[in-house]
Design a protein around this motif. Structure first.
Motif, PDB file in Angstrom:
ATOM      1  N   ASP A 177       2.991  -0.080  -5.909  1.00  0.00           N
ATOM      2  CA  ASP A 177       3.482   0.902  -4.944  1.00  0.00           C
ATOM      3  C   ASP A 177       2.266   1.968  -4.809  1.00  0.00           C
ATOM      4  O   ASP A 177       1.924   2.631  -3.923  1.00  0.00           O
ATOM      5  CB  ASP A 177       4.549   1.864  -5.363  1.00  0.00           C
ATOM      6  N   GLU A 193      -0.334   0.686  -2.620  1.00  0.00           N
ATOM      7  CA  GLU A 193       0.315   0.315  -1.321  1.00  0.00           C
ATOM      8  C   GLU A 193       0.305  -0.822  -1.007  1.00  0.00           C
ATOM      9  O   GLU A 193      -0.316  -1.461   0.103  1.00  0.00           O
ATOM     10  CB  GLU A 193      -0.346   1.337  -0.401  1.00  0.00           C
ATOM     11  N   LYS A 246       2.175  -5.105  -0.875  1.00  0.00           N
ATOM     12  CA  LYS A 246       3.343  -5.517  -0.637  1.00  0.00           C
ATOM     13  C   LYS A 246       3.116  -7.019  -0.632  1.00  0.00           C
ATOM     14  O   LYS A 246       2.305  -7.697  -0.030  1.00  0.00           O
ATOM     15  CB  LYS A 246       3.940  -5.150   0.960  1.00  0.00           C
TER      16      LYS A 246
END
Length: 491
Positions: free
Chosen positions: A463, A466, A468
Protein backbone atom coordinates in the motif's frame (compact mmCIF):
# COMPACT_ATOMS: atom_id res chain seq x y z
CA UNK A 1 -9.07 -103.83 11.47
CA UNK A 2 -9.98 -102.74 14.98
CA UNK A 3 -6.35 -101.82 15.73
CA UNK A 4 -6.18 -99.60 12.64
CA UNK A 5 -9.46 -97.92 13.55
CA UNK A 6 -8.26 -97.17 17.08
CA UNK A 7 -4.97 -95.72 15.75
CA UNK A 8 -6.78 -93.44 13.33
CA UNK A 9 -9.11 -92.30 16.11
CA UNK A 10 -6.15 -91.40 18.33
CA UNK A 11 -4.46 -89.44 15.52
CA UNK A 12 -7.68 -87.57 14.73
CA UNK A 13 -8.19 -86.74 18.39
CA UNK A 14 -4.60 -85.54 18.66
CA UNK A 15 -4.95 -83.12 15.75
CA UNK A 16 -8.41 -81.93 16.77
CA UNK A 17 -6.97 -80.76 20.11
CA UNK A 18 -4.32 -78.68 18.31
CA UNK A 19 -5.95 -75.26 17.88
CA UNK A 20 -2.94 -73.64 16.12
CA UNK A 21 -0.84 -75.37 13.51
CA UNK A 22 2.06 -73.06 14.39
CA UNK A 23 2.03 -74.58 17.90
CA UNK A 24 2.58 -78.10 16.57
CA UNK A 25 5.76 -80.13 17.07
CA UNK A 26 5.81 -82.13 13.86
CA UNK A 27 8.51 -82.42 11.23
CA UNK A 28 7.98 -78.93 9.80
CA UNK A 29 8.28 -77.14 13.17
CA UNK A 30 10.75 -79.46 14.91
CA UNK A 31 13.70 -77.06 14.50
CA UNK A 32 11.69 -73.94 15.37
CA UNK A 33 13.37 -72.33 18.38
CA UNK A 34 10.96 -69.98 20.15
CA UNK A 35 11.91 -69.54 23.82
CA UNK A 36 9.60 -67.94 26.34
CA UNK A 37 10.85 -64.51 27.43
CA UNK A 38 9.67 -61.43 29.27
CA UNK A 39 9.83 -57.99 27.65
CA UNK A 40 13.25 -57.51 29.22
CA UNK A 41 15.13 -60.81 29.69
CA UNK A 42 15.84 -61.45 26.02
CA UNK A 43 16.48 -57.82 25.15
CA UNK A 44 18.74 -56.91 28.05
CA UNK A 45 20.91 -60.02 27.62
CA UNK A 46 21.55 -59.21 23.94
CA UNK A 47 21.20 -55.43 23.92
CA UNK A 48 24.91 -54.56 23.95
CA UNK A 49 25.65 -56.84 21.01
CA UNK A 50 22.61 -55.57 19.09
CA UNK A 51 23.69 -51.95 19.58
CA UNK A 52 27.28 -52.66 18.51
CA UNK A 53 26.16 -54.47 15.36
CA UNK A 54 23.60 -51.79 14.57
CA UNK A 55 26.22 -49.05 14.81
CA UNK A 56 28.66 -51.09 12.71
CA UNK A 57 26.05 -51.62 10.00
CA UNK A 58 25.22 -47.91 9.86
CA UNK A 59 28.92 -47.02 9.67
CA UNK A 60 29.70 -49.43 6.84
CA UNK A 61 26.52 -50.48 5.02
CA UNK A 62 25.10 -47.86 2.60
CA UNK A 63 21.57 -49.29 2.78
CA UNK A 64 21.49 -49.18 6.58
CA UNK A 65 22.91 -45.66 6.63
CA UNK A 66 20.52 -44.45 3.92
CA UNK A 67 17.49 -45.95 5.68
CA UNK A 68 18.30 -44.24 8.99
CA UNK A 69 19.06 -40.91 7.29
CA UNK A 70 15.74 -40.94 5.42
CA UNK A 71 13.77 -41.81 8.55
CA UNK A 72 15.40 -39.02 10.56
CA UNK A 73 14.86 -36.45 7.80
CA UNK A 74 11.17 -37.39 7.55
CA UNK A 75 10.52 -37.46 11.31
CA UNK A 76 12.27 -34.16 12.07
CA UNK A 77 12.80 -32.29 8.81
CA UNK A 78 13.80 -28.77 9.77
CA UNK A 79 12.42 -29.30 13.28
CA UNK A 80 9.33 -29.62 15.48
CA UNK A 81 8.51 -26.21 16.94
CA UNK A 82 6.14 -25.11 19.74
CA UNK A 83 3.22 -22.74 19.52
CA UNK A 84 1.96 -21.57 22.89
CA UNK A 85 -1.82 -21.70 23.35
CA UNK A 86 -2.01 -19.02 26.02
CA UNK A 87 -5.02 -16.75 25.42
CA UNK A 88 -3.12 -13.53 26.16
CA UNK A 89 -1.64 -12.41 22.81
CA UNK A 90 1.14 -10.37 24.38
CA UNK A 91 2.25 -13.14 26.75
CA UNK A 92 2.08 -15.70 23.96
CA UNK A 93 4.29 -13.62 21.70
CA UNK A 94 6.74 -13.01 24.57
CA UNK A 95 7.00 -16.76 25.28
CA UNK A 96 7.48 -17.60 21.60
CA UNK A 97 10.29 -15.06 21.25
CA UNK A 98 12.00 -16.22 24.44
CA UNK A 99 11.89 -19.89 23.44
CA UNK A 100 13.22 -19.08 19.97
CA UNK A 101 16.14 -17.26 21.61
CA UNK A 102 16.79 -20.14 24.04
CA UNK A 103 16.69 -22.70 21.20
CA UNK A 104 20.11 -21.50 20.09
CA UNK A 105 21.48 -22.02 23.63
CA UNK A 106 19.84 -25.35 24.50
CA UNK A 107 22.75 -27.67 23.72
CA UNK A 108 25.07 -28.35 26.67
CA UNK A 109 27.82 -29.14 24.15
CA UNK A 110 27.22 -25.86 22.31
CA UNK A 111 27.01 -27.50 18.87
CA UNK A 112 23.31 -27.74 17.97
CA UNK A 113 20.10 -25.79 18.21
CA UNK A 114 16.99 -27.28 19.81
CA UNK A 115 15.80 -28.61 16.44
CA UNK A 116 19.29 -29.94 15.71
CA UNK A 117 19.17 -31.85 18.98
CA UNK A 118 15.87 -33.36 17.86
CA UNK A 119 17.61 -34.81 14.79
CA UNK A 120 20.49 -36.20 16.87
CA UNK A 121 18.11 -37.72 19.44
CA UNK A 122 15.98 -39.35 16.73
CA UNK A 123 19.02 -40.79 14.99
CA UNK A 124 20.40 -42.08 18.29
CA UNK A 125 17.03 -43.69 19.10
CA UNK A 126 16.88 -45.48 15.74
CA UNK A 127 20.53 -46.54 15.83
CA UNK A 128 20.89 -47.60 19.46
CA UNK A 129 17.23 -48.20 20.29
CA UNK A 130 17.03 -45.35 22.79
CA UNK A 131 18.51 -42.06 23.87
CA UNK A 132 18.89 -40.32 27.23
CA UNK A 133 18.66 -36.56 27.73
CA UNK A 134 19.76 -34.89 30.96
CA UNK A 135 18.07 -31.64 31.93
CA UNK A 136 20.96 -29.52 33.22
CA UNK A 137 20.07 -26.41 35.29
CA UNK A 138 22.68 -23.68 34.90
CA UNK A 139 23.89 -20.80 37.06
CA UNK A 140 22.54 -17.30 36.57
CA UNK A 141 26.05 -16.02 35.81
CA UNK A 142 26.25 -18.33 32.78
CA UNK A 143 24.31 -15.65 30.90
CA UNK A 144 21.66 -17.87 29.30
CA UNK A 145 18.24 -16.47 28.41
CA UNK A 146 16.80 -19.32 30.53
CA UNK A 147 19.21 -21.21 32.86
CA UNK A 148 18.64 -24.65 31.39
CA UNK A 149 20.52 -26.83 28.88
CA UNK A 150 20.10 -30.33 27.48
CA UNK A 151 22.78 -33.00 27.41
CA UNK A 152 22.30 -35.90 24.98
CA UNK A 153 23.72 -39.30 26.02
CA UNK A 154 23.80 -42.57 24.09
CA UNK A 155 22.27 -45.81 25.32
CA UNK A 156 25.60 -47.23 26.54
CA UNK A 157 25.87 -44.59 29.27
CA UNK A 158 23.22 -46.44 31.32
CA UNK A 159 24.56 -49.98 31.98
CA UNK A 160 21.93 -52.56 31.09
CA UNK A 161 23.70 -55.09 33.32
CA UNK A 162 23.31 -52.97 36.46
CA UNK A 163 20.68 -54.83 38.52
CA UNK A 164 20.40 -54.63 42.30
CA UNK A 165 17.95 -54.67 45.21
CA UNK A 166 18.36 -51.71 47.57
CA UNK A 167 17.81 -51.58 51.33
CA UNK A 168 15.04 -48.99 51.03
CA UNK A 169 12.85 -51.39 49.06
CA UNK A 170 13.78 -49.92 45.69
CA UNK A 171 15.14 -52.09 42.90
CA UNK A 172 17.54 -51.30 40.08
CA UNK A 173 16.67 -52.97 36.77
CA UNK A 174 18.79 -52.47 33.65
CA UNK A 175 20.32 -49.33 35.15
CA UNK A 176 16.98 -47.80 36.17
CA UNK A 177 15.89 -47.48 39.80
CA UNK A 178 12.23 -48.19 40.65
CA UNK A 179 10.39 -47.57 43.90
CA UNK A 180 7.95 -49.95 45.59
CA UNK A 181 5.07 -49.12 43.24
CA UNK A 182 7.17 -49.43 40.08
CA UNK A 183 7.77 -45.72 39.44
CA UNK A 184 11.10 -44.65 37.94
CA UNK A 185 12.98 -42.62 40.52
CA UNK A 186 16.56 -42.52 39.19
CA UNK A 187 18.97 -43.54 36.42
CA UNK A 188 22.57 -44.71 36.86
CA UNK A 189 25.02 -43.20 34.36
CA UNK A 190 28.64 -43.88 33.55
CA UNK A 191 30.71 -40.71 33.67
CA UNK A 192 32.00 -41.42 30.18
CA UNK A 193 31.23 -43.69 27.25
CA UNK A 194 32.17 -47.34 27.99
CA UNK A 195 34.26 -47.48 24.79
CA UNK A 196 36.58 -44.66 25.91
CA UNK A 197 40.17 -45.55 26.83
CA UNK A 198 39.95 -44.20 30.39
CA UNK A 199 36.60 -45.82 31.15
CA UNK A 200 35.92 -46.86 34.77
CA UNK A 201 32.93 -49.21 35.02
CA UNK A 202 32.61 -48.74 38.79
CA UNK A 203 32.17 -44.97 38.58
CA UNK A 204 28.38 -44.61 38.32
CA UNK A 205 26.38 -41.45 38.95
CA UNK A 206 22.80 -41.58 40.26
CA UNK A 207 20.62 -38.97 38.55
CA UNK A 208 17.02 -38.39 39.72
CA UNK A 209 14.45 -39.39 37.11
CA UNK A 210 12.99 -35.86 37.13
CA UNK A 211 16.18 -34.67 35.41
CA UNK A 212 16.33 -37.46 32.80
CA UNK A 213 14.33 -38.01 29.64
CA UNK A 214 14.33 -41.56 28.28
CA UNK A 215 13.35 -41.56 24.62
CA UNK A 216 12.55 -44.98 23.11
CA UNK A 217 9.76 -46.96 21.49
CA UNK A 218 8.37 -49.71 23.71
CA UNK A 219 7.29 -52.69 21.61
CA UNK A 220 5.89 -54.67 24.58
CA UNK A 221 4.16 -53.54 27.80
CA UNK A 222 6.71 -53.28 30.60
CA UNK A 223 9.72 -52.99 28.27
CA UNK A 224 12.44 -51.05 30.10
CA UNK A 225 15.00 -50.40 27.37
CA UNK A 226 14.79 -49.66 23.66
CA UNK A 227 15.56 -52.00 20.78
CA UNK A 228 17.68 -50.86 17.78
CA UNK A 229 15.57 -50.32 14.69
CA UNK A 230 17.75 -52.62 12.56
CA UNK A 231 17.45 -55.62 14.92
CA UNK A 232 15.26 -57.68 12.57
CA UNK A 233 17.41 -57.04 9.48
CA UNK A 234 20.97 -56.99 10.82
CA UNK A 235 21.74 -60.57 9.71
CA UNK A 236 20.24 -59.97 6.28
CA UNK A 237 22.17 -56.72 5.87
CA UNK A 238 25.41 -58.42 6.91
CA UNK A 239 25.12 -61.31 4.44
CA UNK A 240 23.72 -59.19 1.62
CA UNK A 241 26.63 -56.78 1.93
CA UNK A 242 29.11 -59.68 1.79
CA UNK A 243 27.34 -61.18 -1.23
CA UNK A 244 27.24 -57.87 -3.10
CA UNK A 245 30.87 -57.13 -2.28
CA UNK A 246 31.95 -60.62 -3.38
CA UNK A 247 30.12 -60.17 -6.68
CA UNK A 248 31.84 -56.83 -7.23
CA UNK A 249 35.26 -58.28 -6.35
CA UNK A 250 34.69 -61.25 -8.69
CA UNK A 251 33.97 -58.88 -11.58
CA UNK A 252 36.97 -56.73 -10.73
CA UNK A 253 39.38 -59.68 -10.64
CA UNK A 254 37.95 -61.21 -13.81
CA UNK A 255 38.46 -57.95 -15.70
CA UNK A 256 42.08 -57.51 -14.60
CA UNK A 257 43.26 -60.06 -17.18
CA UNK A 258 43.40 -58.95 -20.81
CA UNK A 259 44.44 -62.33 -22.13
CA UNK A 260 46.60 -65.41 -21.66
CA UNK A 261 49.66 -66.40 -23.71
CA UNK A 262 49.93 -70.12 -24.45
CA UNK A 263 53.35 -71.51 -25.38
CA UNK A 264 55.03 -74.91 -25.51
CA UNK A 265 57.33 -76.04 -22.73
CA UNK A 266 60.36 -73.71 -22.68
CA UNK A 267 63.67 -75.11 -23.91
CA UNK A 268 65.57 -71.87 -23.48
CA UNK A 269 65.47 -68.66 -21.44
CA UNK A 270 61.96 -67.14 -21.68
CA UNK A 271 61.72 -64.11 -23.98
CA UNK A 272 59.18 -61.28 -23.80
CA UNK A 273 57.09 -61.63 -27.00
CA UNK A 274 56.52 -57.84 -27.11
CA UNK A 275 60.18 -56.75 -26.79
CA UNK A 276 62.18 -59.79 -27.79
CA UNK A 277 64.21 -59.29 -24.61
CA UNK A 278 64.42 -61.56 -21.58
CA UNK A 279 61.26 -61.34 -19.49
CA UNK A 280 61.37 -58.82 -16.65
CA UNK A 281 59.97 -59.97 -13.34
CA UNK A 282 58.22 -57.81 -10.78
CA UNK A 283 58.85 -57.63 -7.06
CA UNK A 284 56.36 -60.45 -6.57
CA UNK A 285 58.37 -62.76 -8.86
CA UNK A 286 55.74 -62.77 -11.62
CA UNK A 287 56.53 -61.82 -15.24
CA UNK A 288 55.29 -58.41 -16.42
CA UNK A 289 53.61 -58.43 -19.85
CA UNK A 290 51.94 -55.29 -21.22
CA UNK A 291 50.28 -54.08 -24.41
CA UNK A 292 49.94 -50.65 -26.03
CA UNK A 293 47.22 -49.39 -28.40
CA UNK A 294 47.82 -50.33 -32.04
CA UNK A 295 50.39 -53.03 -31.23
CA UNK A 296 50.81 -55.86 -33.79
CA UNK A 297 52.87 -58.67 -32.39
CA UNK A 298 54.37 -61.60 -34.21
CA UNK A 299 54.33 -64.67 -32.01
CA UNK A 300 57.00 -67.33 -31.84
CA UNK A 301 56.27 -70.75 -33.34
CA UNK A 302 53.84 -72.69 -31.16
CA UNK A 303 52.63 -69.64 -29.19
CA UNK A 304 48.96 -68.59 -28.99
CA UNK A 305 47.04 -65.73 -27.39
CA UNK A 306 43.69 -66.38 -25.72
CA UNK A 307 41.83 -63.21 -24.73
CA UNK A 308 39.92 -63.10 -21.48
CA UNK A 309 36.12 -63.25 -21.63
CA UNK A 310 35.08 -62.30 -18.07
CA UNK A 311 31.69 -63.61 -16.93
CA UNK A 312 28.87 -61.12 -16.29
CA UNK A 313 26.60 -61.02 -13.29
CA UNK A 314 23.78 -63.53 -13.07
CA UNK A 315 20.64 -62.64 -15.01
CA UNK A 316 18.51 -62.66 -11.85
CA UNK A 317 21.01 -60.57 -9.83
CA UNK A 318 18.96 -57.31 -9.99
CA UNK A 319 15.75 -59.13 -8.99
CA UNK A 320 17.54 -60.89 -6.15
CA UNK A 321 18.93 -57.62 -4.79
CA UNK A 322 15.54 -55.95 -5.11
CA UNK A 323 13.84 -58.74 -3.16
CA UNK A 324 16.37 -58.49 -0.36
CA UNK A 325 16.10 -54.71 -0.20
CA UNK A 326 12.32 -54.98 -0.05
CA UNK A 327 12.65 -57.23 3.01
CA UNK A 328 15.11 -54.79 4.60
CA UNK A 329 12.84 -51.84 3.89
CA UNK A 330 9.89 -53.67 5.45
CA UNK A 331 11.97 -54.54 8.50
CA UNK A 332 12.89 -50.92 9.25
CA UNK A 333 9.50 -49.44 8.30
CA UNK A 334 10.38 -47.51 5.18
CA UNK A 335 9.00 -48.02 1.65
CA UNK A 336 11.33 -49.83 -0.74
CA UNK A 337 10.97 -47.01 -3.26
CA UNK A 338 12.21 -44.43 -0.74
CA UNK A 339 15.05 -46.61 0.54
CA UNK A 340 16.39 -47.53 -2.91
CA UNK A 341 15.21 -44.58 -5.02
CA UNK A 342 13.85 -47.11 -7.53
CA UNK A 343 10.58 -45.72 -8.88
CA UNK A 344 10.43 -47.96 -11.97
CA UNK A 345 6.94 -49.23 -12.66
CA UNK A 346 5.33 -47.25 -9.81
CA UNK A 347 2.23 -45.35 -10.87
CA UNK A 348 1.31 -41.95 -9.49
CA UNK A 349 -1.66 -43.39 -7.58
CA UNK A 350 0.39 -46.22 -6.09
CA UNK A 351 3.10 -43.79 -5.03
CA UNK A 352 0.53 -41.64 -3.21
CA UNK A 353 -0.75 -44.70 -1.33
CA UNK A 354 2.81 -45.74 -0.40
CA UNK A 355 3.73 -42.28 0.87
CA UNK A 356 0.50 -41.86 2.82
CA UNK A 357 1.10 -45.15 4.66
CA UNK A 358 4.69 -44.10 5.36
CA UNK A 359 3.57 -40.74 6.72
CA UNK A 360 1.26 -42.44 9.23
CA UNK A 361 4.26 -44.27 10.65
CA UNK A 362 6.31 -41.06 10.74
CA UNK A 363 3.52 -39.21 12.55
CA UNK A 364 3.35 -42.01 15.10
CA UNK A 365 7.03 -41.59 15.96
CA UNK A 366 6.72 -37.80 15.98
CA UNK A 367 3.88 -37.74 18.50
CA UNK A 368 4.65 -40.78 20.68
CA UNK A 369 8.42 -40.42 21.04
CA UNK A 370 9.75 -37.03 19.97
CA UNK A 371 6.90 -34.80 21.13
CA UNK A 372 5.56 -36.70 24.16
CA UNK A 373 8.86 -38.05 25.54
CA UNK A 374 11.13 -35.13 24.65
CA UNK A 375 9.52 -31.86 23.52
CA UNK A 376 6.67 -31.78 26.05
CA UNK A 377 8.77 -32.29 29.22
CA UNK A 378 11.45 -29.90 27.90
CA UNK A 379 8.82 -27.17 27.43
CA UNK A 380 7.45 -27.75 30.94
CA UNK A 381 10.87 -27.57 32.59
CA UNK A 382 11.91 -24.62 30.42
CA UNK A 383 8.77 -22.72 31.45
CA UNK A 384 9.40 -23.45 35.14
CA UNK A 385 12.99 -22.20 34.86
CA UNK A 386 11.94 -19.12 32.88
CA UNK A 387 9.48 -18.10 35.61
CA UNK A 388 11.93 -18.84 38.45
CA UNK A 389 14.64 -16.90 36.64
CA UNK A 390 12.37 -13.94 36.02
CA UNK A 391 12.86 -14.22 32.25
CA UNK A 392 9.08 -14.04 31.88
CA UNK A 393 6.32 -12.95 34.24
CA UNK A 394 3.21 -15.17 34.31
CA UNK A 395 0.54 -14.09 36.84
CA UNK A 396 -0.51 -16.81 39.31
CA UNK A 397 1.81 -19.35 37.68
CA UNK A 398 1.32 -21.99 40.39
CA UNK A 399 -2.46 -21.83 40.19
CA UNK A 400 -2.63 -21.66 36.40
CA UNK A 401 0.36 -23.81 35.56
CA UNK A 402 -1.67 -26.23 33.44
CA UNK A 403 -3.08 -23.38 31.35
CA UNK A 404 0.33 -21.80 30.79
CA UNK A 405 1.83 -25.13 29.71
CA UNK A 406 -0.68 -25.63 26.90
CA UNK A 407 1.28 -25.81 23.67
CA UNK A 408 0.86 -27.14 20.16
CA UNK A 409 3.89 -28.77 18.55
CA UNK A 410 4.14 -28.17 14.82
CA UNK A 411 6.09 -30.70 12.80
CA UNK A 412 7.77 -29.93 9.51
CA UNK A 413 5.13 -30.35 6.81
CA UNK A 414 5.43 -32.46 3.70
CA UNK A 415 5.18 -30.88 0.26
CA UNK A 416 2.03 -31.45 -1.75
CA UNK A 417 2.15 -34.39 -4.14
CA UNK A 418 -0.21 -32.58 -6.54
CA UNK A 419 0.19 -28.89 -5.61
CA UNK A 420 -2.81 -27.54 -7.53
CA UNK A 421 -5.25 -30.33 -6.65
CA UNK A 422 -4.12 -30.60 -3.03
CA UNK A 423 -4.30 -26.85 -2.50
CA UNK A 424 -7.78 -26.71 -3.98
CA UNK A 425 -8.87 -29.55 -1.69
CA UNK A 426 -7.51 -27.67 1.36
CA UNK A 427 -9.32 -24.50 0.27
CA UNK A 428 -12.59 -26.39 -0.10
CA UNK A 429 -12.15 -28.03 3.32
CA UNK A 430 -11.62 -24.64 4.99
CA UNK A 431 -14.57 -23.00 3.24
CA UNK A 432 -16.80 -25.97 4.06
CA UNK A 433 -15.89 -25.78 7.74
CA UNK A 434 -14.22 -29.21 7.81
CA UNK A 435 -10.84 -27.73 8.74
CA UNK A 436 -9.52 -24.46 10.09
CA UNK A 437 -7.08 -22.30 8.20
CA UNK A 438 -4.68 -22.55 11.15
CA UNK A 439 -4.72 -26.34 10.88
CA UNK A 440 -3.92 -26.17 7.17
CA UNK A 441 -0.98 -23.89 7.92
CA UNK A 442 0.19 -26.19 10.75
CA UNK A 443 0.15 -29.19 8.41
CA UNK A 444 2.57 -27.29 6.21
CA UNK A 445 4.87 -26.82 9.21
CA UNK A 446 4.23 -23.10 9.77
CA UNK A 447 2.65 -20.89 12.42
CA UNK A 448 -0.55 -19.19 11.24
CA UNK A 449 0.09 -16.13 13.43
CA UNK A 450 3.52 -15.64 11.92
CA UNK A 451 2.09 -15.97 8.41
CA UNK A 452 -0.66 -13.44 9.22
CA UNK A 453 1.94 -10.97 10.47
CA UNK A 454 4.02 -11.44 7.33
CA UNK A 455 0.98 -10.96 5.08
CA UNK A 456 -0.02 -7.82 6.99
CA UNK A 457 3.52 -6.47 6.63
CA UNK A 458 3.50 -7.28 2.91
CA UNK A 459 0.14 -5.49 2.48
CA UNK A 460 1.34 -2.40 4.34
CA UNK A 461 4.46 -2.23 2.23
CA UNK A 462 2.47 -2.74 -0.98
CA UNK A 463 0.00 0.00 0.00
CA UNK A 464 2.81 2.38 0.83
CA UNK A 465 4.43 1.81 -2.55
CA UNK A 466 1.07 1.70 -4.35
CA UNK A 467 1.75 -1.81 -5.65
CA UNK A 468 -0.84 -4.38 -6.67
CA UNK A 469 -0.25 -8.10 -7.13
CA UNK A 470 -2.39 -11.04 -8.11
CA UNK A 471 -1.37 -12.59 -4.78
CA UNK A 472 -3.15 -9.81 -2.84
CA UNK A 473 -6.29 -11.55 -1.54
CA UNK A 474 -7.92 -8.20 -0.81
CA UNK A 475 -8.14 -7.43 -4.52
CA UNK A 476 -9.89 -10.75 -5.17
CA UNK A 477 -12.38 -10.06 -2.38
CA UNK A 478 -13.09 -6.55 -3.70
CA UNK A 479 -13.64 -7.96 -7.17
CA UNK A 480 -16.05 -10.61 -5.85
CA UNK A 481 -18.01 -7.92 -3.96
CA UNK A 482 -18.16 -5.69 -7.02
CA UNK A 483 -19.29 -8.56 -9.21
CA UNK A 484 -22.06 -9.34 -6.74
CA UNK A 485 -23.25 -5.70 -6.62
CA UNK A 486 -23.22 -5.44 -10.39
CA UNK A 487 -25.29 -8.61 -10.64
CA UNK A 488 -27.87 -7.33 -8.13
CA UNK A 489 -28.22 -3.94 -9.82
CA UNK A 490 -28.21 -5.38 -13.32
CA UNK A 491 -25.25 -3.24 -14.34
Amino acid sequence: MGFLSNSLTKIARRFSNLAYTAAGSGRRTKSWYAPSSSPNTALTSDLTKLINRSRAAIRNDPWASSGIDKLVSNVIGRGITPKSLIDDDKLREELQTLFLHWSDESDADGLLSFTGQQSLITRSMFEGGECFVRLRPRRLQDGLSVPLQLQILESEYVPVSHNKKLDNGHEIKAGIEFNGIGKRVAYYFHREHPAEFSFNSENLVRVPADNVLHIYEALRPGQLRGQPLLSQVLVRLFHLDKFDDATLLRQEIANLFTGFIKKPSPEQEPIDPLTGQPIQYGADGLPMVAMEPGTMQELAPGEEVEFNNPPGTAADYPNFMKQQLMAIAAGIGIPYEILSGDMAGVSDRALRLIINEFRRRIQQVQHNQIIFQFCRPVWNRWLDMAVLNGSVSLPDYQGRQRDYRRVKWIAHGWPYMHPVQDMQAQKMAVRSGFKSRSEVVSELGYDSEQIDEEIAADNRRSDGLELKYDSDARESERQEVNDGLNKDTGV
